[in-house]
Design a protein around this motif. Sequence first.
Motif, short mmCIF file in Angstrom:
data_model
loop_
_atom_site.label_atom_id
_atom_site.label_comp_id
_atom_site.label_asym_id
_atom_site.label_seq_id
_atom_site.Cartn_x
_atom_site.Cartn_y
_atom_site.Cartn_z
N ASP A 123 0.81 -1.23 0.00
CA ASP A 123 0.00 0.00 0.00
C ASP A 123 0.84 1.27 0.00
OD1 ASP A 123 1.00 -0.13 2.54
OD2 ASP A 123 -0.92 -0.06 3.56
N ARG A 124 2.11 1.17 -0.36
CA ARG A 124 2.95 2.36 -0.48
C ARG A 124 3.90 2.24 -1.66
NH1 ARG A 124 4.14 3.43 5.48
NH2 ARG A 124 2.17 2.45 5.94
N LYS A 132 -10.25 -5.29 0.98
CA LYS A 132 -11.00 -4.06 0.70
C LYS A 132 -10.80 -3.04 1.81
CE LYS A 132 -14.72 -6.37 -1.88
NZ LYS A 132 -16.17 -6.69 -1.87
N ALA A 133 -10.84 -3.51 3.05
CA ALA A 133 -10.68 -2.59 4.19
C ALA A 133 -9.29 -1.98 4.22
CB ALA A 133 -10.96 -3.34 5.49
N GLU A 134 -8.26 -2.79 3.92
CA GLU A 134 -6.89 -2.28 3.93
C GLU A 134 -6.69 -1.25 2.81
OE1 GLU A 134 -4.58 -5.82 3.75
OE2 GLU A 134 -4.76 -6.22 5.89
N ALA A 148 -8.41 1.95 3.94
CA ALA A 148 -7.65 2.63 5.00
C ALA A 148 -6.44 3.37 4.44
CB ALA A 148 -7.22 1.63 6.06
N ALA A 149 -5.85 2.80 3.38
CA ALA A 149 -4.66 3.41 2.77
C ALA A 149 -5.03 4.43 1.69
CB ALA A 149 -3.76 2.33 2.19
N GLY A 150 -6.34 4.59 1.41
CA GLY A 150 -6.77 5.53 0.39
C GLY A 150 -6.43 5.08 -1.02
#
Length: 362
Positions: free
Chosen positions: A86-87, A148-150, A153-155
Amino acid sequence: MPSPEPPHPELSSTVERSRLEAQRRSDLVAERVRTEPASLCVLTGDRPTGPLHLGHLFGSLGNRVRLQQAGVPTMIIIADYQVITDRAGTDRIAEHVRDIVCDQLAVGIDPAKSTMFTHSAIPELNQLLLPFLSLISIAELQRNPTVKAEAAAAGISAISGLLLTYPVHQAADILGVGGTVVPVGLDQLPHLEVTRLLVRRFTEAYGPCFTAPEALLSEAPVVLGIDGTKMSKSRGNAIELRHTADETAALIRRARTDSDRRITYDPQRRPEVSNLVLITSLCTGEEPRAIAERIGDGGAGALKQLTIAAVNEHLAPIRARRRELAAVGDDVLQVVRDGNVVARARATATLDRVTEAMGMIY
């Protein structure tokens, strides 16, 4: 605006049955921890995205130490490859790995009883992805609520292939080193169910190679950050284990409260005030409502002073040990280098069984 429709009764009933079944199985695992700890193997870990904090201490680190002390073989993965789920990059990742090692050793993780290793040092774990990915569909991965939630949360609007297949990577990590128990919260059960699904499908296709892991459900409290949202490394709202006493005091003084002077413990109606009461309770062992009653009309100022004193007293020995560990620099990473040897041997043995079961021994 119309009121939202209540959940369908049949759906609610199914969710509740699933929760109760998960709790029943977790209770059986907890009993085995008590009676036959050496027969189990725990796999747990962290992504090295920053130093660990109070939420980790009360949410997972304390549990790891308890399992270790109970005699359960414990594998702790530092999931460095998962940083980029997620980055965009791996800035300061080496520093973050050192921080996590220092944090875990400082709270009581014993390298003689627990194995700490990095994902990137065990290529066999990633080799397991190939047969596992052949056993699950894109549609099944897209339905996973935790992914989906992760992403939310990370946009993240466009889910990468790495994030989409995150549950399969976790399956490879767990099964590759022989994990049979995974400490999780209820919200993480969908990830573990992917692992169990892959075990069933691999067994059907090639024969038995794996033991399906069980969840050890965590009763860890949710500790909020100073801004009233969940304490997180990425939100800048965390009380880190490495913070000094003065830094901790400054953070807690900035913590959100509310305008009601009387202190009560009511997590639903007064989450910020209740969070400070909870943190004090976790550090001292005193019941939250007893703490709130004792402060009474003392207001947020008295509550914050009590919380500062409790946190700093609780963390003092951990911080002293952490300073000693940090002073040795990269030498502290020898713990991980040794752990990598152990983890790679386990993963290599697993991969050998898999290739034999698949008829790929030439």
